[in-house]
Write an enzyme that holds these catalytic residues in place. Structure first.
Site, short mmCIF file in Angstrom:
data_model
loop_
_atom_site.label_atom_id
_atom_site.label_comp_id
_atom_site.label_asym_id
_atom_site.label_seq_id
_atom_site.Cartn_x
_atom_site.Cartn_y
_atom_site.Cartn_z
N LYS A 66 14.81 4.17 9.20
CA LYS A 66 14.07 4.15 7.92
C LYS A 66 13.16 5.44 7.93
O LYS A 66 12.41 5.71 8.90
CB LYS A 66 13.21 2.84 7.73
CG LYS A 66 12.02 3.01 6.41
CD LYS A 66 11.69 1.53 5.92
CE LYS A 66 10.43 1.54 6.79
NZ LYS A 66 9.59 0.13 6.41
N ASP A 158 -10.36 -7.21 -4.69
CA ASP A 158 -9.86 -5.91 -4.60
C ASP A 158 -11.10 -5.03 -5.35
O ASP A 158 -11.67 -5.28 -6.14
CB ASP A 158 -8.57 -5.62 -5.50
CG ASP A 158 -7.98 -4.27 -5.13
OD1 ASP A 158 -7.08 -4.25 -4.65
OD2 ASP A 158 -8.47 -3.38 -5.44
N VAL A 159 -11.33 -3.88 -4.64
CA VAL A 159 -12.27 -3.21 -5.03
C VAL A 159 -11.99 -2.61 -6.62
O VAL A 159 -13.17 -2.48 -7.41
CB VAL A 159 -12.33 -1.73 -4.33
CG1 VAL A 159 -13.35 -1.70 -3.18
CG2 VAL A 159 -10.93 -0.85 -3.98
N GLY A 222 -3.15 -4.23 6.59
CA GLY A 222 -3.14 -2.62 6.05
C GLY A 222 -3.18 -1.56 7.19
O GLY A 222 -2.97 -0.50 6.99
N ALA A 223 -3.75 -2.06 8.42
CA ALA A 223 -3.86 -0.87 9.29
C ALA A 223 -2.73 -0.76 10.05
O ALA A 223 -2.16 -1.76 10.64
CB ALA A 223 -4.96 -1.26 10.25
N ASP A 224 -2.03 0.44 9.45
CA ASP A 224 -0.68 0.64 10.39
C ASP A 224 -0.75 2.08 10.68
O ASP A 224 0.37 2.70 10.60
CB ASP A 224 0.39 0.54 9.28
CG ASP A 224 0.41 1.06 7.99
OD1 ASP A 224 -0.87 1.88 7.72
OD2 ASP A 224 1.21 1.18 7.12
N LYS A 228 -7.11 3.62 11.05
CA LYS A 228 -7.07 2.43 9.74
C LYS A 228 -7.69 1.13 10.49
O LYS A 228 -7.44 0.91 11.78
CB LYS A 228 -6.00 2.17 9.36
CG LYS A 228 -5.52 3.18 8.11
CD LYS A 228 -4.12 2.79 7.87
CE LYS A 228 -3.88 3.32 6.47
NZ LYS A 228 -2.41 3.07 5.93
N SER A 295 -0.19 -6.80 12.17
CA SER A 295 1.03 -6.18 11.85
C SER A 295 1.14 -4.67 11.49
O SER A 295 0.19 -4.21 10.61
CB SER A 295 1.29 -6.70 10.62
OG SER A 295 2.40 -6.43 9.81
N1 LIG Z 1 1.74 -3.84 8.53
C1 LIG Z 1 2.84 -3.33 7.42
O1 LIG Z 1 4.13 -3.62 8.04
C2 LIG Z 1 2.71 -2.50 6.29
C3 LIG Z 1 3.70 -2.44 5.41
C4 LIG Z 1 3.38 -1.82 4.34
C5 LIG Z 1 2.16 -1.29 3.98
N2 LIG Z 1 1.07 -1.34 4.79
C6 LIG Z 1 -0.14 -0.68 4.64
O2 LIG Z 1 -0.70 -1.67 3.93
C7 LIG Z 1 -1.74 -1.12 2.86
C8 LIG Z 1 -1.56 -1.52 1.47
O3 LIG Z 1 -0.38 -1.11 1.05
P1 LIG Z 1 0.18 -1.07 -0.59
O4 LIG Z 1 1.44 -0.61 -0.61
O5 LIG Z 1 -0.09 -2.46 -0.91
O6 LIG Z 1 -0.93 -0.21 -1.24
P2 LIG Z 1 -1.52 -0.32 -2.59
O7 LIG Z 1 -2.14 1.34 -2.79
O8 LIG Z 1 -0.40 -0.50 -3.73
O9 LIG Z 1 -2.63 -1.29 -2.57
C9 LIG Z 1 -3.90 -1.14 -1.91
C10 LIG Z 1 -4.91 -1.89 -2.60
O10 LIG Z 1 -6.23 -2.11 -1.90
C11 LIG Z 1 -7.33 -1.91 -2.75
N3 LIG Z 1 -8.44 -1.40 -1.73
C12 LIG Z 1 -8.62 -0.17 -1.31
N4 LIG Z 1 -9.73 -0.36 -0.75
C13 LIG Z 1 -10.13 -1.55 -0.50
C14 LIG Z 1 -11.38 -2.27 -0.15
N5 LIG Z 1 -12.27 -1.54 0.89
N6 LIG Z 1 -11.54 -3.40 -0.14
C15 LIG Z 1 -10.68 -4.24 -1.13
N7 LIG Z 1 -9.44 -3.77 -1.76
C16 LIG Z 1 -9.30 -2.22 -1.53
C17 LIG Z 1 -6.92 -0.72 -3.76
O11 LIG Z 1 -7.66 -0.95 -4.66
C18 LIG Z 1 -5.39 -1.16 -3.91
O12 LIG Z 1 -5.29 -2.23 -4.73
C19 LIG Z 1 -1.59 0.18 3.18
O13 LIG Z 1 -2.61 0.79 3.97
C20 LIG Z 1 -0.11 0.31 3.83
O14 LIG Z 1 -0.02 1.84 4.61
C21 LIG Z 1 1.58 -2.02 6.10
#
Ligand SMILES: NC(=O)c1ccc[n+]([C@@H]2O[C@H](COP(=O)([O-])OP(=O)(O)OC[C@H]3O[C@@H](n4cnc5c(N)ncnc54)[C@H](O)[C@@H]3O)[C@@H](O)[C@H]2O)c1
Length: 327
Positions: A66, A158-159, A222-224, A228, A295
């Site tokens: 991927k 969410d912020v 989120g931390a990936d 992060k 994760s």
């Molecule tokens: N673990 C995994 O397998 C995996 C898979 C996909 C994405 N991710 C990670 O997950 C995170 C989210 O991805 P996404 O696609 O949903 O992104 P996205 O941009 O669609 O959504 C992120 C959301 O977080 C909000 N946000 C930002 N800072 C914030 C804070 N301090 N407090 C509360 N809300 C906050 C934003 O307003 C937004 O709505 C990214 O860091 C991404 O890299 C991890």
């Protein structure tokens, strides 16, 4: 070679199927029956990263790679933060057999991983779900957790208030009588959680230790990538930490910052989810323990899910057959 578009992938995927495939992939990993070198990153000066994620699951006949990004400011440009493409090859010859959208597969399999972790680690009577970060991943997190626990109430922070309200609206549209509300502050949501999902791109903790009740299960999504971090490290110090993969999480998961600062040591990690799925280690062992699933996202989950999508596309007659790509 079959080319499978995003709308076709969406037609074929169901969260229930994905959870089954993801659990099988974790089991294979728990039995050391997969190959999956840690993902490789390019850190792009323009404001994000690009990753290559190869995997091979011999017993599932699945191999491929991927390519995926994470650009947290993409939404301002009208684009998803995370987008992906997956290539599958025939393990016997290396011949490319499919090229498919991986954006939805990423969101579904990330939800699926949380569902498997939640099944083994959360209390069975968990009712209140709190989601912090209501972006693209959050909907699939909700869908997935609803498959494994009888959730009665959803709180979202969410912020961006509108993002939280969007997830609340989605939850109500599911028609399951779920009480859903947007919270004004993360504390209001976290303090009531039996299950907490964090899915933000944060680089400093958004969840404080004193808000987390005994018995909570946390899916830290989120931390990936390096740097992060979403959780106060004090939470990790009093939790049972289960990772998706030792190497990836030490480098880029929720634990990466506390590990690099010497706040947390590798021997404080309880184990990998695959070890729990295979029964080599136990999941939750008491009502009051706090469990954290760290994760980072595994290539084996993408490739196993993509393989299932390919089989379904072939039998449904979906996808565009194309010569002249790789062969
Ligand atoms: N673990 C995994 O397998 C995996 C898979 C996909 C994405 N991710 C990670 O997950 C995170 C989210 O991805 P996404 O696609 O949903 O992104 P996205 O941009 O669609 O959504 C992120 C959301 O977080 C909000 N946000 C930002 N800072 C914030 C804070 N301090 N407090 C509360 N809300 C906050 C934003 O307003 C937004 O709505 C990214 O860091 C991404 O890299 C991890």
């Amino acid at each position: 070679m079959l080319i499978i578009r995003r709308d076709e992938v969406l037609k074929l995927l169901s969260m229930r199927d994905v959870i089954e495939v993801v659990e099988e992939a974790f089991r294979e990993k728990g039995m050391n029956a997969v190959q999956m070198p840690p993902k490789q990153y390019l850190f792009l000066e323009e404001g994000g990263d690009l990753r290559a994620m190869p995997a091979y699951l011999p017993r599932l006949g699945a191999s491929g790679v991927k390519v995926v990004n994470s650009h947290p400011r993409n939404r301002e440009k009208g684009l998803p933060s995370v987008m992906a493409i997956i290539e599958l090859v025939d393990p016997a010859t290396g011949r490319p057999i499919a090229l498919m959208d991986g954006t939805e597969i990423t969101a579904y399999r990330t939800g699926g991983a949380s569902a498997v972790a939640t099944k083994y680690l959360s209390r069975e009577d968990s009712r209140n779900l709190c989601i912090v970060g209501a972006g693209a991943q959050s909907r699939r997190q909700l869908d997935a957790i609803l498959e494994v626990r009888d959730i009665g109430r959803l709180l979202v922070y969410d912020v961006v208030r509108g993002a939280a309200e969007g997830l609340v609206e989605y939850a109500r549209s599911l028609g399951r009588g779920l009480g859903a509300e947007a919270a004004d502050a993360p504390r209001d949501c976290v303090e009531q959680a039996d299950i907490l999902v964090t899915a933000t791109p944060a680089r400093e903790p958004v969840v404080r230790d004193e808000w987390v009740r005994p018995g909570t299960h946390i899916n830290a999504i989120g931390a990936d990538a390096p740097g992060k971090e979403e959780l106060d490290p004090a939470i990790l110090l009093r939790s049972k930490i289960v990772v998706d993969d030792y190497e990836q999480t030490m480098h880029s998961g929720e634990i990466n910052v506390p590990i690099s600062k010497g706040i947390l040591r590798r021997d404080q990690i309880y184990g990998e989810l695959g070890e729990i799925v295979t029964g080599r280690k136990r999941g939750r062992t008491s009502r009051d323990e706090i469990t954290v699933f760290d994760s980072t996202g595994l290539a084996i989950l993408d490739i196993a899910t993509a393989r299932r999508v390919l089989e379904m596309a072939r039998s449904a007659g979906l996808g565009l057959a194309m010569e002249g790509l790789g062969l």
